[in-house]
Design a protein around this motif. Structure first.
Motif, PDB file in Angstrom:
ATOM      1  N   TYR A  15       0.888  -1.316  -0.018  1.00 10.72           N
ATOM      2  CA  TYR A  15       0.176  -0.011   0.004  1.00 10.72           C
ATOM      3  C   TYR A  15       0.769   1.252  -0.011  1.00 10.72           C
ATOM      4  O   TYR A  15       0.736   2.384  -0.775  1.00 10.72           O
ATOM      5  CB  TYR A  15      -1.039  -0.158   1.261  1.00 10.72           C
ATOM      6  CG  TYR A  15      -1.805   1.355   1.351  1.00 10.72           C
ATOM      7  CD1 TYR A  15      -2.766   1.424   0.458  1.00 10.72           C
ATOM      8  CD2 TYR A  15      -1.353   2.220   2.074  1.00 10.72           C
ATOM      9  CE1 TYR A  15      -3.517   2.674   0.532  1.00 10.72           C
ATOM     10  CE2 TYR A  15      -2.097   3.358   2.183  1.00 10.72           C
ATOM     11  CZ  TYR A  15      -3.281   3.617   1.439  1.00 10.72           C
ATOM     12  OH  TYR A  15      -4.002   4.765   1.680  1.00 10.72           O
ATOM     13  N   SER A  18       2.248   1.851  -3.517  1.00  6.35           N
ATOM     14  CA  SER A  18       1.079   2.198  -4.231  1.00  6.35           C
ATOM     15  C   SER A  18       1.100   3.732  -4.062  1.00  6.35           C
ATOM     16  O   SER A  18       0.400   4.623  -5.076  1.00  6.35           O
ATOM     17  CB  SER A  18      -0.234   1.468  -3.779  1.00  6.35           C
ATOM     18  OG  SER A  18      -0.765   2.056  -2.866  1.00  6.35           O
ATOM     19  N   GLY A  30      -3.006  -0.909  -4.974  1.00  9.35           N
ATOM     20  CA  GLY A  30      -4.110  -0.640  -4.109  1.00  9.35           C
ATOM     21  C   GLY A  30      -5.126  -1.912  -3.788  1.00  9.35           C
ATOM     22  O   GLY A  30      -5.140  -2.461  -2.510  1.00  9.35           O
ATOM     23  N   SER A  33      -2.705  -4.817  -2.263  1.00 12.70           N
ATOM     24  CA  SER A  33      -2.442  -4.617  -0.855  1.00 12.70           C
ATOM     25  C   SER A  33      -3.580  -5.056  -0.200  1.00 12.70           C
ATOM     26  O   SER A  33      -3.558  -5.523   1.032  1.00 12.70           O
ATOM     27  CB  SER A  33      -1.882  -3.333  -0.709  1.00 12.70           C
ATOM     28  OG  SER A  33      -3.122  -2.218  -0.904  1.00 12.70           O
ATOM     29  N   LYS A  34      -4.995  -4.726  -0.539  1.00 11.01           N
ATOM     30  CA  LYS A  34      -5.905  -5.024   0.377  1.00 11.01           C
ATOM     31  C   LYS A  34      -6.227  -6.417   0.179  1.00 11.01           C
ATOM     32  O   LYS A  34      -6.422  -7.033   1.478  1.00 11.01           O
ATOM     33  CB  LYS A  34      -7.256  -4.283  -0.314  1.00 11.01           C
ATOM     34  CG  LYS A  34      -8.340  -4.519   0.295  1.00 11.01           C
ATOM     35  CD  LYS A  34      -9.741  -3.717   0.022  1.00 11.01           C
ATOM     36  CE  LYS A  34     -10.892  -4.243   0.671  1.00 11.01           C
ATOM     37  NZ  LYS A  34     -11.724  -5.077  -0.110  1.00 11.01           N
TER      38      LYS A  34
END
Length: 78
Positions: A15, A18, A30, A33-34
């Protein structure tokens, strides 16, 4: 679970990377990363499950995985 926390930290690192990007790269990182964070969160919480609760209920869905995979494949074509 220590391994789960390491995976969560990897999601946080992705994140942060990003945030230095723009456009499609930022959006895709993003989402990655989530996904990675949620995966780590599920693994790190395995020790805290309630009776009858499944780890699979905390994992990202197959649809989320396919979506992230599709986004990464788009980046490869750029």
């Amino acid at each position: 679970m220590n391994a789960g926390n390491k995976i969560k930290n990897a999601g946080k690192s992705i994140y942060e990377i990003s945030q230095d990007q723009t456009g499609t790269m930022r959006e895709t990182l993003g989402k990655v990363s989530k996904f990675v964070y949620e995966l780590g969160n599920a693994f790190s919480g395995m020790d805290n499950l309630e009776e009858g609760e499944l780890v699979s209920s905390k994992l990202p869905t197959v649809q989320e995985f396919k979506s992230v995979l599709k986004e990464l494949q788009k980046l490869e074509k750029m």
